[in-house]
Write a protein that holds these residues in place. Structure first.
Motif, short mmCIF file in Angstrom:
data_model
loop_
_atom_site.label_atom_id
_atom_site.label_comp_id
_atom_site.label_asym_id
_atom_site.label_seq_id
_atom_site.Cartn_x
_atom_site.Cartn_y
_atom_site.Cartn_z
N ALA A 33 15.82 2.55 -11.02
CA ALA A 33 14.60 3.28 -10.68
C ALA A 33 14.26 4.33 -11.73
N ALA A 34 15.24 4.73 -12.52
CA ALA A 34 15.00 5.73 -13.55
C ALA A 34 14.33 5.14 -14.78
N THR A 35 14.26 3.81 -14.87
CA THR A 35 13.63 3.17 -16.01
C THR A 35 12.14 2.97 -15.75
N GLU A 36 11.40 2.67 -16.80
CA GLU A 36 9.97 2.44 -16.62
C GLU A 36 9.68 1.27 -15.68
N PRO A 37 10.35 0.11 -15.85
CA PRO A 37 10.12 -0.97 -14.89
C PRO A 37 10.51 -0.58 -13.46
N GLY A 38 11.55 0.22 -13.32
CA GLY A 38 11.97 0.67 -12.00
C GLY A 38 10.93 1.57 -11.35
N ARG A 39 10.39 2.51 -12.13
CA ARG A 39 9.33 3.38 -11.61
C ARG A 39 8.10 2.57 -11.24
N LEU A 40 7.80 1.57 -12.05
CA LEU A 40 6.66 0.70 -11.76
C LEU A 40 6.90 -0.06 -10.45
N ALA A 41 8.10 -0.54 -10.23
CA ALA A 41 8.41 -1.25 -8.98
C ALA A 41 8.22 -0.34 -7.78
N VAL A 42 8.66 0.90 -7.89
CA VAL A 42 8.50 1.86 -6.80
C VAL A 42 7.02 2.13 -6.55
N GLU A 43 6.26 2.36 -7.61
CA GLU A 43 4.83 2.63 -7.47
C GLU A 43 4.08 1.44 -6.89
N LEU A 44 4.41 0.23 -7.34
CA LEU A 44 3.75 -0.97 -6.81
C LEU A 44 4.08 -1.16 -5.33
N THR A 45 5.31 -0.89 -4.95
CA THR A 45 5.69 -1.00 -3.55
C THR A 45 4.93 0.00 -2.69
N ASP A 46 4.84 1.23 -3.16
CA ASP A 46 4.09 2.26 -2.43
C ASP A 46 2.61 1.91 -2.33
N THR A 47 2.05 1.41 -3.43
CA THR A 47 0.63 1.05 -3.44
C THR A 47 0.37 -0.13 -2.51
N LEU A 48 1.26 -1.10 -2.49
CA LEU A 48 1.10 -2.24 -1.59
C LEU A 48 1.11 -1.78 -0.13
N ARG A 49 2.00 -0.84 0.19
CA ARG A 49 2.04 -0.29 1.55
C ARG A 49 0.70 0.35 1.91
N GLU A 50 0.14 1.13 0.99
CA GLU A 50 -1.15 1.78 1.25
C GLU A 50 -2.28 0.76 1.40
N VAL A 51 -2.28 -0.26 0.57
CA VAL A 51 -3.31 -1.30 0.66
C VAL A 51 -3.21 -2.04 1.99
N LEU A 52 -2.00 -2.33 2.43
CA LEU A 52 -1.81 -2.99 3.72
C LEU A 52 -2.33 -2.12 4.86
N LEU A 53 -2.04 -0.83 4.80
CA LEU A 53 -2.54 0.07 5.84
C LEU A 53 -4.07 0.08 5.89
N ILE A 54 -4.69 0.12 4.72
CA ILE A 54 -6.15 0.13 4.64
C ILE A 54 -6.71 -1.19 5.16
N ALA A 55 -6.13 -2.29 4.74
CA ALA A 55 -6.62 -3.61 5.17
C ALA A 55 -6.51 -3.78 6.67
N GLU A 56 -5.39 -3.34 7.23
CA GLU A 56 -5.21 -3.47 8.67
C GLU A 56 -6.16 -2.54 9.43
N SER A 57 -6.36 -1.35 8.92
CA SER A 57 -7.28 -0.41 9.55
C SER A 57 -8.70 -0.96 9.51
N ARG A 58 -9.07 -1.52 8.38
CA ARG A 58 -10.40 -2.11 8.24
C ARG A 58 -10.57 -3.29 9.19
N GLY A 59 -9.54 -4.08 9.32
CA GLY A 59 -9.59 -5.23 10.22
C GLY A 59 -9.79 -4.80 11.67
N VAL A 60 -9.12 -3.73 12.07
CA VAL A 60 -9.28 -3.21 13.42
C VAL A 60 -10.70 -2.73 13.63
#
Length: 71
Positions: A33-60
């Motif tokens: 996680a301390a490497t650039e690819p590791g930080r990218l993986a963490v950021e992509l995971t967090d962003t995917l979580r946010e996108v899923l929340l938005i998509a589900e909220s919009r669907g509701v």
């Protein structure tokens, strides 16, 4: 048909997000996680979580709007 595709994509996104969380929780991940690819993986995971929340909220909201305002 679009609803089925959207449901499939949301399902796939949930599966990818769950897998990413599993990977990030593995022992020794802290070193990666301390490497650039590791930080990218963490950021992509967090962003995917946010996108899923938005998509589900919009669907509701879309489902609720089909029934119109409450009288």
């Amino acid at each position: 048909m679009a609803d089925r595709i959207e449901a499939a994509q949301l399902g796939a996104a949930h599966a990818v997000h769950a897998h990413a969380l599993d990977v990030l929780a593995k022992p020794g991940w802290e070193d990666t996680a301390a490497t650039e690819p590791g930080r990218l993986a963490v950021e992509l995971t967090d962003t995917l979580r946010e996108v899923l929340l938005i998509a589900e909220s919009r669907g509701v909201r879309l489902v609720l709007s089909e029934y119109g305002p409450e009288d």
